[in-house]
Design a protein around this motif. Structure first.
Motif, PDB file in Angstrom:
ATOM      1  N   SER A  88       0.814  -1.219   0.000  1.00  0.00           N
ATOM      2  CA  SER A  88       0.000   0.000   0.000  1.00  0.00           C
ATOM      3  C   SER A  88       0.846   1.268   0.000  1.00  0.00           C
ATOM      4  CB  SER A  88      -0.967   0.005   1.179  1.00  0.00           C
ATOM      5  OG  SER A  88      -0.270  -0.060   2.395  1.00  0.00           O
ATOM      6  N   CYS A  89       2.073   1.210   0.518  1.00  0.00           N
ATOM      7  CA  CYS A  89       2.899   2.431   0.511  1.00  0.00           C
ATOM      8  C   CYS A  89       3.315   2.797  -0.912  1.00  0.00           C
ATOM      9  CB  CYS A  89       4.103   2.292   1.434  1.00  0.00           C
ATOM     10  SG  CYS A  89       5.455   1.308   0.807  1.00  0.00           S
ATOM     11  N   ILE A  90       3.368   1.817  -1.800  1.00  0.00           N
ATOM     12  CA  ILE A  90       3.673   2.099  -3.209  1.00  0.00           C
ATOM     13  C   ILE A  90       2.563   2.965  -3.806  1.00  0.00           C
ATOM     14  CG2 ILE A  90       3.911   1.028  -5.489  1.00  0.00           C
ATOM     15  CD1 ILE A  90       5.145  -1.406  -4.007  1.00  0.00           C
ATOM     16  N   TYR A  91       1.331   2.653  -3.452  1.00  0.00           N
ATOM     17  CA  TYR A  91       0.204   3.422  -3.976  1.00  0.00           C
ATOM     18  C   TYR A  91       0.127   4.808  -3.362  1.00  0.00           C
ATOM     19  CZ  TYR A  91      -1.437  -0.320  -6.855  1.00  0.00           C
ATOM     20  OH  TYR A  91      -1.525  -1.260  -7.846  1.00  0.00           O
ATOM     21  N   ARG A  92       0.573   4.960  -2.132  1.00  0.00           N
ATOM     22  CA  ARG A  92       0.631   6.307  -1.540  1.00  0.00           C
ATOM     23  C   ARG A  92       1.636   7.165  -2.312  1.00  0.00           C
ATOM     24  NH1 ARG A  92      -0.981   8.649   3.330  1.00  0.00           N
ATOM     25  NH2 ARG A  92       0.270  10.417   4.013  1.00  0.00           N
ATOM     26  N   SER A  93       2.763   6.573  -2.662  1.00  0.00           N
ATOM     27  CA  SER A  93       3.766   7.307  -3.441  1.00  0.00           C
ATOM     28  C   SER A  93       3.227   7.669  -4.826  1.00  0.00           C
ATOM     29  CB  SER A  93       5.037   6.467  -3.585  1.00  0.00           C
ATOM     30  OG  SER A  93       5.616   6.235  -2.333  1.00  0.00           O
ATOM     31  N   LYS A  94       2.516   6.743  -5.469  1.00  0.00           N
ATOM     32  CA  LYS A  94       1.917   7.032  -6.776  1.00  0.00           C
ATOM     33  C   LYS A  94       0.890   8.155  -6.664  1.00  0.00           C
ATOM     34  CE  LYS A  94       2.088   2.464  -8.985  1.00  0.00           C
ATOM     35  NZ  LYS A  94       1.229   1.387  -9.533  1.00  0.00           N
ATOM     36  N   LEU A  95       0.063   8.096  -5.628  1.00  0.00           N
ATOM     37  CA  LEU A  95      -0.956   9.115  -5.417  1.00  0.00           C
ATOM     38  C   LEU A  95      -0.317  10.480  -5.205  1.00  0.00           C
ATOM     39  CD1 LEU A  95      -3.995   9.815  -4.861  1.00  0.00           C
ATOM     40  CD2 LEU A  95      -3.490   9.389  -2.465  1.00  0.00           C
ATOM     41  N   ARG A  96       0.711  10.525  -4.380  1.00  0.00           N
ATOM     42  CA  ARG A  96       1.413  11.798  -4.140  1.00  0.00           C
ATOM     43  C   ARG A  96       2.009  12.341  -5.429  1.00  0.00           C
ATOM     44  NH1 ARG A  96       5.442  12.840  -2.036  1.00  0.00           N
ATOM     45  NH2 ARG A  96       6.556  10.868  -2.034  1.00  0.00           N
ATOM     46  N   GLY A  97       2.578  11.453  -6.245  1.00  0.00           N
ATOM     47  CA  GLY A  97       3.163  11.887  -7.510  1.00  0.00           C
ATOM     48  C   GLY A  97       2.118  12.434  -8.472  1.00  0.00           C
ATOM     49  N   LEU A 129       1.521  16.007  -4.078  1.00  0.00           N
ATOM     50  CA  LEU A 129       1.362  16.200  -2.636  1.00  0.00           C
ATOM     51  C   LEU A 129       2.696  16.029  -1.932  1.00  0.00           C
ATOM     52  CD1 LEU A 129      -1.876  14.084  -2.212  1.00  0.00           C
ATOM     53  CD2 LEU A 129      -1.703  16.563  -2.058  1.00  0.00           C
ATOM     54  N   GLU A 130       2.847  16.696  -0.813  1.00  0.00           N
ATOM     55  CA  GLU A 130       4.082  16.589  -0.037  1.00  0.00           C
ATOM     56  C   GLU A 130       4.132  15.264   0.718  1.00  0.00           C
ATOM     57  OE1 GLU A 130       2.422  19.161   3.761  1.00  0.00           O
ATOM     58  OE2 GLU A 130       3.863  20.052   2.393  1.00  0.00           O
ATOM     59  N   GLU A 131       5.323  14.807   0.978  1.00  0.00           N
ATOM     60  CA  GLU A 131       5.524  13.565   1.718  1.00  0.00           C
ATOM     61  C   GLU A 131       5.502  13.904   3.201  1.00  0.00           C
ATOM     62  OE1 GLU A 131       8.279   9.683   1.058  1.00  0.00           O
ATOM     63  OE2 GLU A 131       9.275  11.605   0.951  1.00  0.00           O
ATOM     64  N   SER A 132       4.325  13.811   3.785  1.00  0.00           N
ATOM     65  CA  SER A 132       4.202  14.181   5.187  1.00  0.00           C
ATOM     66  C   SER A 132       3.218  13.242   5.870  1.00  0.00           C
ATOM     67  CB  SER A 132       3.721  15.628   5.322  1.00  0.00           C
ATOM     68  OG  SER A 132       2.378  15.749   4.927  1.00  0.00           O
ATOM     69  N   PRO A 133       3.295  13.045   7.125  1.00  0.00           N
ATOM     70  CA  PRO A 133       4.212  13.619   8.094  1.00  0.00           C
ATOM     71  C   PRO A 133       5.611  13.000   8.047  1.00  0.00           C
ATOM     72  CG  PRO A 133       2.738  12.120   9.212  1.00  0.00           C
ATOM     73  CD  PRO A 133       2.315  12.164   7.774  1.00  0.00           C
ATOM     74  N   CYS A 134       5.766  11.872   7.347  1.00  0.00           N
ATOM     75  CA  CYS A 134       7.089  11.267   7.181  1.00  0.00           C
ATOM     76  C   CYS A 134       7.083  10.429   5.902  1.00  0.00           C
ATOM     77  CB  CYS A 134       7.477  10.443   8.410  1.00  0.00           C
ATOM     78  SG  CYS A 134       6.303   9.155   8.829  1.00  0.00           S
ATOM     79  N   VAL A 135       8.083   9.606   5.713  1.00  0.00           N
ATOM     80  CA  VAL A 135       8.221   8.790   4.517  1.00  0.00           C
ATOM     81  C   VAL A 135       6.989   7.880   4.351  1.00  0.00           C
ATOM     82  CG1 VAL A 135       9.709   7.094   3.371  1.00  0.00           C
ATOM     83  CG2 VAL A 135      10.707   8.828   4.864  1.00  0.00           C
ATOM     84  N   CYS A 171       6.389   4.784   3.329  1.00  0.00           N
ATOM     85  CA  CYS A 171       6.390   3.427   3.897  1.00  0.00           C
ATOM     86  C   CYS A 171       6.297   3.456   5.421  1.00  0.00           C
ATOM     87  CB  CYS A 171       7.625   2.658   3.442  1.00  0.00           C
ATOM     88  SG  CYS A 171       7.475   2.103   1.743  1.00  0.00           S
ATOM     89  N   LEU A 172       6.890   4.447   6.046  1.00  0.00           N
ATOM     90  CA  LEU A 172       6.805   4.561   7.496  1.00  0.00           C
ATOM     91  C   LEU A 172       5.391   4.934   7.940  1.00  0.00           C
ATOM     92  CD1 LEU A 172       8.558   4.265   9.988  1.00  0.00           C
ATOM     93  CD2 LEU A 172       9.109   6.685   9.821  1.00  0.00           C
ATOM     94  N   VAL A 173       4.730   5.790   7.166  1.00  0.00           N
ATOM     95  CA  VAL A 173       3.345   6.151   7.469  1.00  0.00           C
ATOM     96  C   VAL A 173       2.469   4.906   7.410  1.00  0.00           C
ATOM     97  CG1 VAL A 173       1.322   7.422   6.632  1.00  0.00           C
ATOM     98  CG2 VAL A 173       3.526   8.546   6.710  1.00  0.00           C
ATOM     99  N   HIS A 174       2.631   4.098   6.373  1.00  0.00           N
ATOM    100  CA  HIS A 174       1.808   2.892   6.235  1.00  0.00           C
ATOM    101  C   HIS A 174       2.203   1.814   7.238  1.00  0.00           C
ATOM    102  CE1 HIS A 174      -1.062   3.222   2.905  1.00  0.00           C
ATOM    103  NE2 HIS A 174      -0.297   4.224   2.544  1.00  0.00           N
ATOM    104  N   PHE A 175       3.464   1.725   7.577  1.00  0.00           N
ATOM    105  CA  PHE A 175       3.896   0.718   8.546  1.00  0.00           C
ATOM    106  C   PHE A 175       3.372   1.025   9.945  1.00  0.00           C
ATOM    107  CE2 PHE A 175       6.968  -1.144  11.539  1.00  0.00           C
ATOM    108  CZ  PHE A 175       6.881  -2.476  11.158  1.00  0.00           C
ATOM    109  N   CYS A 176       3.424   2.297  10.334  1.00  0.00           N
ATOM    110  CA  CYS A 176       3.018   2.681  11.693  1.00  0.00           C
ATOM    111  C   CYS A 176       1.519   2.896  11.836  1.00  0.00           C
ATOM    112  CB  CYS A 176       3.755   3.949  12.115  1.00  0.00           C
ATOM    113  SG  CYS A 176       5.521   3.725  12.289  1.00  0.00           S
ATOM    114  N   CYS A 177       0.876   3.375  10.790  1.00  0.00           N
ATOM    115  CA  CYS A 177      -0.538   3.732  10.911  1.00  0.00           C
ATOM    116  C   CYS A 177      -1.269   3.451   9.602  1.00  0.00           C
ATOM    117  CB  CYS A 177      -0.647   5.195  11.296  1.00  0.00           C
ATOM    118  SG  CYS A 177      -2.216   5.615  12.020  1.00  0.00           S
TER     119      CYS A 177
END
Length: 184
Positions: free
Chosen positions: A111-120, A124-130, A132-138
């Motif tokens: 799912s973090c791959i799709y967050r990166s695609k969506l941001r691209g 959108l800015e990469e926030s609050p952090c990277v 994969c870390l956003v998807h791993f933690c929450c």
């Protein structure tokens, strides 16, 4: 007149003092100012690059929050179909996500791959952090935020990519409303 702080050095002054920025840092050429003052001011992120809602604003859409908490593969499938422009479908993306979640527990890597695609796609800015870390933690909060972002940009997440595309082609910006039935 000019502030001496390096991060507030005016662009006009920079261009006038250094017509050739390629020579900055060359030890053989005398520099007119200290290197800390010869740099471009930092760019301020535009409002266009910001998410429309925060990561933990799940209560903005309680129905989606409940669906995502109970079965995140549904929300992920809807997001993936829109981000991938209809191929693969919502069902196949959700199935892959569900299988990864059931057998490895590491669906967040998918799912973090799709967050990166969506941001691209939406710049959108990469926030609050990277990502994969956003998807791993929450994971559920990240999926809810992505869902809300697409929804806030005028997409109806329940009808899929093809129906949203047809709506845009015909100029429909909102779902039609149905008048309540008449009563006596």
């Amino acid at each position: 007149m000019y502030n001496s702080a390096p991060d507030q050095y005016p662009q006009e002054k920079y261009a006038a003092d250094n017509p050739s920025p390629g020579i900055i840092g060359n030890p053989n050429i005398a520099q007119p100012y200290h290197a800390a003052y010869i740099q471009r001011p930092p760019t301020v992120p535009s409002a266009a690059g910001r998410w429309s809602s925060g990561l933990c604003h799940c209560c903005d859409d309680p129905a989606n929050c409940i669906v995502t908490c109970c079965c995140p593969c549904i929300t992920f499938g809807q997001i993936a179909e829109i981000v991938d422009k209809g191929s693969p479908s919502c069902g196949s993306s959700g199935t892959i996500y569900g299988l990864l979640l059931a057998f490895t527990g590491l669906s967040c890597l998918y799912s973090c791959i799709y967050r990166s695609k969506l941001r691209g796609q939406l710049d959108l800015e990469e926030s609050p952090c990277v990502d994969c870390l956003v998807h791993f933690c929450c994971e559920t909060c990240a999926l809810c935020q992505e869902y809300r972002e697409l929804k806030n940009r005028g997409l109806d997440m329940g009808i899929g990519w093809e129906a949203n595309l047809r709506r845009q082609q015909y100029g429909v910006t909102a779902a039609p409303t149905v008048a309540p039935p008449m009563t006596r």
